[in-house]
Enzyme design. Structure first.
Site, PDB file in Angstrom:
ATOM      1  CB  SER A 113      38.419  28.015  26.861  1.00  0.00           C
ATOM      2  OG  SER A 113      37.625  28.521  25.809  1.00  0.00           O
ATOM      3  CB  SER A 122      34.905  27.138  25.099  1.00  0.00           C
ATOM      4  OG  SER A 122      36.031  26.306  25.174  1.00  0.00           O
ATOM      5  CE  LYS A 124      37.261  32.118  25.431  1.00  0.00           C
ATOM      6  NZ  LYS A 124      36.745  30.885  24.807  1.00  0.00           N
TER       7      LYS A 124
END
Lengths: 96, 487
Positions: B154, B178, B79
């Site tokens: 997210s 997330s 990420k």
């Protein structure tokens, strides 16, 4: 509990330039979110201690051994403006 | 035959060990899948093809020499809030569009050392703030199960990449759900470890008392292997826990007999999609078939967790994001003096959700309001922890849906922050209490979208979490590949 927010004051504290449209939208949205969030007051009584960290640690120490710092050029590599191994900024006295 | 990029890391490790494939071949398969699907998914912000092939070749040498850790040669995605030395790290934000970190985050440093292969940096909500990935400054990620729907957030890019074979596994971050929520929406396994089990050094901070690094994998076994490689005390993070790390793979015994499983009553009420509730209930019945003792348990403060979270997380964020001031890195928009330069830089560099949270947090921490908001929220945090303590006195693990619904449509909740925040209602309490939780796929709804079940365990009982999740996964024996890939 109705919430009145001085958006301009908060934006100034946050060093955040907002357009008039953004301010209007945020005023309405923050009011809604804060009215919902204010529910915390319903259960948080005086006897309940606050928690800042779920898994508390005290005095986390490591051996105090000097190690080399990052090279200055690497530290400055991402800076928008540099002068003589330093970050350069505009004048720091506010202009009225 | 299943393509290499669609196999689990554990299967691939076995093929690599036996010399039946190479890391370079597996890496090429992932890169080819990215070529084919990235125009549709937008899961990556930066690709590191050359680096990946270089690392793969080196991993092949190590594997050939018989000196290879379990993660060696397996292609990974990170990420884009996890710092990578020499590789652009944007946090999904314009303000860091050109930022290149001078150091690695600890989890990636450990994986790189162990021979891992980096495919690239995945798209995410700006500064990890969001539940749909629509808050990325570089366009939304799309759900591989339905391109008109969100992947969750997210860490939506990491979830979509693993679901679609664009990576074998991935790391994400979980501050309020997330990792778990996008894992649920994309049909993969998502693990959020105990706060502090995995070092946060180099994880670009959102809410420091809640942030954790977690894993996206195609199987629970893979989650155990990947967690093993990144867990444990690290010198650069004072909040990383000194406790010894157990053998997580050894915990996967398949045996859940007499284990006490508590179904959270509050998690099946209003707002939960019927197919999600039914799917989770059916999976719980399978755990009972396997010999688990199933009962109901109440977490009475659940309602207040969301309120507390939306005070604590933005408050910490408003403080953490003060560092983006146009001085040391990132965007700068000139002004007459430093204060005007900073305000203009931040106004131009941050997107709407980040501005909303900075404003919310600044207000909640400002003079006169601190006690009423932040102070009270911290007390609620204590009550949430007490809820878990009471529940874990009676049960070994707790069960709920991961998210109230399956993947929703792009644009559906963009203009309604409160509705968006509600999609994390079941994942947020674990962050407030620091306890570990995992999302495992348990089936599809009537539209063919994945349903996730969340298991929660006491602090540092990842072994228990993984054992139950693995037993359930074996019992269900699902093959949840998105139609896009299965075709």
């Amino acid at each position: 509990m109705p919430v009145e927010i001085d958006i301009e004051h908060v934006a100034r504290l946050a060093r955040l330039e907002l357009t008039p449209e953004e301010m209007e939208r945020l005023r309405a949205q923050l009011r809604l979110i804060l009215e919902h969030a204010a529910k915390v007051g319903e259960v948080a009584t005086a006897e309940v201690p606050p928690t800042a960290w779920a898994i508390p640690r005290v005095n986390v120490l490591r051996p105090d051994e000097p190690t080399p710092s990052m090279p200055v050029e690497e530290v400055l590599a991402n800076a928008p403006e540099v002068e003589e191994d330093r970050f350069k900024v505009p004048r720091i006295v506010e202009v009225e | 035959m299943t393509e290499l990029c669609d196999r689990s890391a554990s299967e691939l490790a076995e093929l690599l060990r036996r010399g039946e494939t190479s890391s370079v071949e597996v890496t090429r398969a992932c890169l080819a899948r990215m070529d084919a699907l990235e125009p549709h998914l937008n899961a990556y912000l930066t690709r590191t093809d050359d680096l990946a092939l270089e690392q793969a070749a080196r991993a092949d040498e190590r594997i050939g020499a018989g000196d290879a850790p379990a993660v060696a040669g397996i292609p990974l995605a990170l990420k884009d809030v996890l710092s990578t030395r020499g590789v652009r790290t944007t946090c999904g934000s314009r303000i860091l569009e050109t930022y290149v970190p001078p150091f690695d985050c600890t989890p990636w440093a450990r994986l790189a050392e162990a021979g891992s292969v980096l495919l690239g940096k995945t798209n995410c909500d700006e500064f990890a703030m969001g539940s749909s990935n629509e808050n990325s400054a570089f366009g939304p990620v799309r759900n591989p199960f339905d391109l008109e729907r969100v992947p969750g957030g997210s860490s939506g890019g990491s979830a979509a990449a693993v679901a679609a074979g664009e990576a074998v596994w991935a790391l994400g971050t979980d501050t309020g759900g997330s990792v778990r929520q996008p894992a649920a929406l994309c049909g993969v396994v998502g693990l959020k470890p105990t706060y502090g089990l995995v070092s946060r050094y180099g994880l670009i901070a959102f809410a420091s008392s809640l942030d954790t690094v977690g894993t996206f994998t195609r199987s629970v076994r893979d989650a155990a292997v990947l967690l093993q490689a990144i867990a444990g005390k690290a010198p650069m993070d004072a909040t990383s826990l000194p406790d010894p790390v157990p053998d997580y793979v050894a915990a996967l015994t398949g045996d859940v007999r007499r284990l006490r499983v508590g179904v959270i009553s509050e998690a099946f009420g209003e707002g939960v999609q019927p197919a999600v509730a039914a799917g989770v209930r059916a999976a719980v019945d399978r755990l009972a078939d396997l010999g688990a003792d199933v009962g109901e348990v109440s977490l009475p403060q659940t309602d207040y967790a969301l309120s507390a979270y939306y005070l604590i997380a933005p408050s910490e964020a408003s403080s953490n994001l003060a560092r983006y001031d146009g001085v040391r890195y990132g965007l700068r928009v000139e002004g007459r003096d430093s204060v005007e330069m900073m305000a203009r830089t931040r106004g131009a560099g941050f997107g709407p959700e980040v501005k909303r949270r900075i404003m919310l947090g600044t207000y909640a921490l400002s003079a006169g309001y601190y006690e009423a908001y932040y102070g009270q929220a911290q007390k609620v945090r204590t009550l949430i922890i007490r809820d878990y303590e009471a529940a874990f006195a009676r049960y070994d693990v707790l069960v709920s849906p991961t998210s109230p619904t399956t993947a929703f449509r792009l644009g559906e909740k963009v203009d309604d922050p409160l509705a968006m925040y509600l999609s994390d209602v079941f994942t947020i309490p674990a962050n407030l209490a620091g306890v570990p939780a995992i999302s495992v796929p348990v089936g599809l709804d009537e539209a063919g979208l994945p349903i996730g079940l969340q298991l929660t365990a006491p602090v540092l009982r990842e072994d228990l979490l993984l054992r139950v999740a693995d037993a359930l996964e074996r019992e269900l024996a699902l093959d949840l590949r998105p139609p896009l890939v299965a075709a």
